[in-house]
Design an enzyme around this catalytic site. Structure first.
Site, PDB file in Angstrom:
ATOM      1  N   HIS A  67      84.402 203.532 122.160  1.00  0.00           N
ATOM      2  CA  HIS A  67      84.312 204.999 122.126  1.00  0.00           C
ATOM      3  C   HIS A  67      85.599 205.639 122.644  1.00  0.00           C
ATOM      4  CE1 HIS A  67      79.657 205.308 121.753  1.00  0.00           C
ATOM      5  NE2 HIS A  67      80.192 204.488 120.879  1.00  0.00           N
ATOM      6  N   GLU A  69      86.183 208.044 124.667  1.00  0.00           N
ATOM      7  CA  GLU A  69      86.254 208.332 126.106  1.00  0.00           C
ATOM      8  C   GLU A  69      86.708 207.081 126.870  1.00  0.00           C
ATOM      9  OE1 GLU A  69      83.863 208.836 123.964  1.00  0.00           O
ATOM     10  OE2 GLU A  69      82.572 210.517 124.490  1.00  0.00           O
ATOM     11  N   CYS A  93      78.276 209.984 124.999  1.00  0.00           N
ATOM     12  CA  CYS A  93      76.981 209.288 125.013  1.00  0.00           C
ATOM     13  C   CYS A  93      76.727 208.730 126.417  1.00  0.00           C
ATOM     14  CB  CYS A  93      76.996 208.150 123.999  1.00  0.00           C
ATOM     15  SG  CYS A  93      78.050 206.772 124.469  1.00  0.00           S
ATOM     16  N   CYS A  96      79.200 206.097 127.627  1.00  0.00           N
ATOM     17  CA  CYS A  96      80.466 206.689 128.082  1.00  0.00           C
ATOM     18  C   CYS A  96      80.278 207.407 129.408  1.00  0.00           C
ATOM     19  CB  CYS A  96      80.986 207.660 127.026  1.00  0.00           C
ATOM     20  SG  CYS A  96      81.689 206.816 125.612  1.00  0.00           S
TER      21      CYS A  96
HETATM   22  O1  LIG Z   1      80.483 209.186 123.018  1.00  0.00           O
HETATM   23  C1  LIG Z   1      80.868 208.848 121.904  1.00  0.00           C
HETATM   24  N1  LIG Z   1      82.180 208.561 121.673  1.00  0.00           N
HETATM   25  C2  LIG Z   1      82.628 208.090 120.474  1.00  0.00           C
HETATM   26  O2  LIG Z   1      83.811 207.803 120.322  1.00  0.00           O
HETATM   27  N2  LIG Z   1      81.709 207.937 119.446  1.00  0.00           N
HETATM   28  C3  LIG Z   1      82.179 207.401 118.158  1.00  0.00           C
HETATM   29  C4  LIG Z   1      81.749 205.964 117.955  1.00  0.00           C
HETATM   30  C5  LIG Z   1      81.555 205.859 116.454  1.00  0.00           C
HETATM   31  O3  LIG Z   1      82.799 205.508 115.841  1.00  0.00           O
HETATM   32  C6  LIG Z   1      81.181 207.263 116.052  1.00  0.00           C
HETATM   33  C7  LIG Z   1      79.680 207.373 115.903  1.00  0.00           C
HETATM   34  O4  LIG Z   1      79.387 208.597 115.348  1.00  0.00           O
HETATM   35  P1  LIG Z   1      78.336 208.713 114.119  1.00  0.00           P
HETATM   36  O5  LIG Z   1      77.110 207.907 114.564  1.00  0.00           O
HETATM   37  O6  LIG Z   1      78.121 210.186 114.008  1.00  0.00           O
HETATM   38  O7  LIG Z   1      79.027 208.082 112.938  1.00  0.00           O
HETATM   39  O8  LIG Z   1      81.599 208.151 117.102  1.00  0.00           O
HETATM   40  C8  LIG Z   1      80.393 208.241 119.593  1.00  0.00           C
HETATM   41  C9  LIG Z   1      79.936 208.684 120.818  1.00  0.00           C
HETATM   42  C10 LIG Z   1      78.513 208.991 121.040  1.00  0.00           C
HETATM   43  O9  LIG Z   1      78.055 209.867 120.140  1.00  0.00           O
HETATM   44 ZN   LIG Z   2      80.161 207.008 123.980  1.00  0.00          ZN
END
Ligand SMILES: O=c1[nH]c(=O)n([C@H]2C[C@H](O)[C@@H](COP(=O)(O)O)O2)cc1CO
Ligand SMILES: [Zn+2]
Length: 154
Positions: A67, A69, A93, A96
């Site tokens: 992620h 963060e 999330c 994180c």
């Molecule tokens: O805290 C976060 N930080 C973060 O970088 N993400 C990233 C991980 C994935 O590549 C993507 C997931 O998003 P989605 O499920 O909308 O495709 O976002 C997702 C979250 C939690 O939503």
């Molecule tokens: Zn996250």
């Protein structure tokens, strides 16, 4: 926040590009990060899918992606993230939130909170952890709608 958005541009996630920027209390940029696979793990060999036809979670990005963060905190060029502020394009999330708390970040400024879907509990847990740990959380109030960046001379 603009640096976080710029960092998100580097994300290869076709569905969601997230960026984060760790900043000191004095406003010095300490680290930036975006969501992507770990170093050395090829973007072309791991799946970017959100869902897999077979239902096998290992054929989706979730088990593999780091992620934004976490990358911003791990990439920091500073002794520690303690007492610093984390700007992130999307509310973090719960996984994180744990790392944000344990690294001593004192404030999270986010741009959007993901629309609540079946992972809503994840964000409830984030809010609960961040509040219990005394991490300040606020939604970014943008001064402008966009920041045009010109590369070539007019
Ligand atoms: O805290 C976060 N930080 C973060 O970088 N993400 C990233 C991980 C994935 O590549 C993507 C997931 O998003 P989605 O499920 O909308 O495709 O976002 C997702 C979250 C939690 O939503
Ligand atoms: Zn996250």
């Amino acid at each position: 926040m603009a640096i976080a958005f710029l960092s998100a541009e580097r994300s290869k996630d076709p569905n969601r590009q997230v960026g984060a920027c760790l900043v000191s209390q004095e406003g010095i940029i300490l680290g930036i990060g975006y969501n992507g696979f770990p170093r050395g793990c090829s973007d072309d060999k791991l799946p970017w899918a959100k869902k897999s036809a077979s239902g096998d979670p290992l054929e989706t990005k979730f088990p593999y992606v780091v992620h934004a963060e976490v990358n911003a905190i791990l990439n920091t060029n500073h002794a520690s993230a303690a007492g610093q502020k984390l700007y992130v394009t999307m509310f973090p999330c719960n996984e994180c939130a744990k790392i944000i708390i344990q690294s001593g970040v004192s404030e999270v400024i986010y741009f959007v909170e993901k629309k609540i879907d079946n992972s809503a509990h994840v964000y409830v847990a984030s809010h609960k952890l961040l509040s219990m740990a005394g991490v300040k959380v606020r939604k970014h109030q943008p001064q402008m709608a966009q920041i045009p960046i010109k590369f070539q001379e007019p």
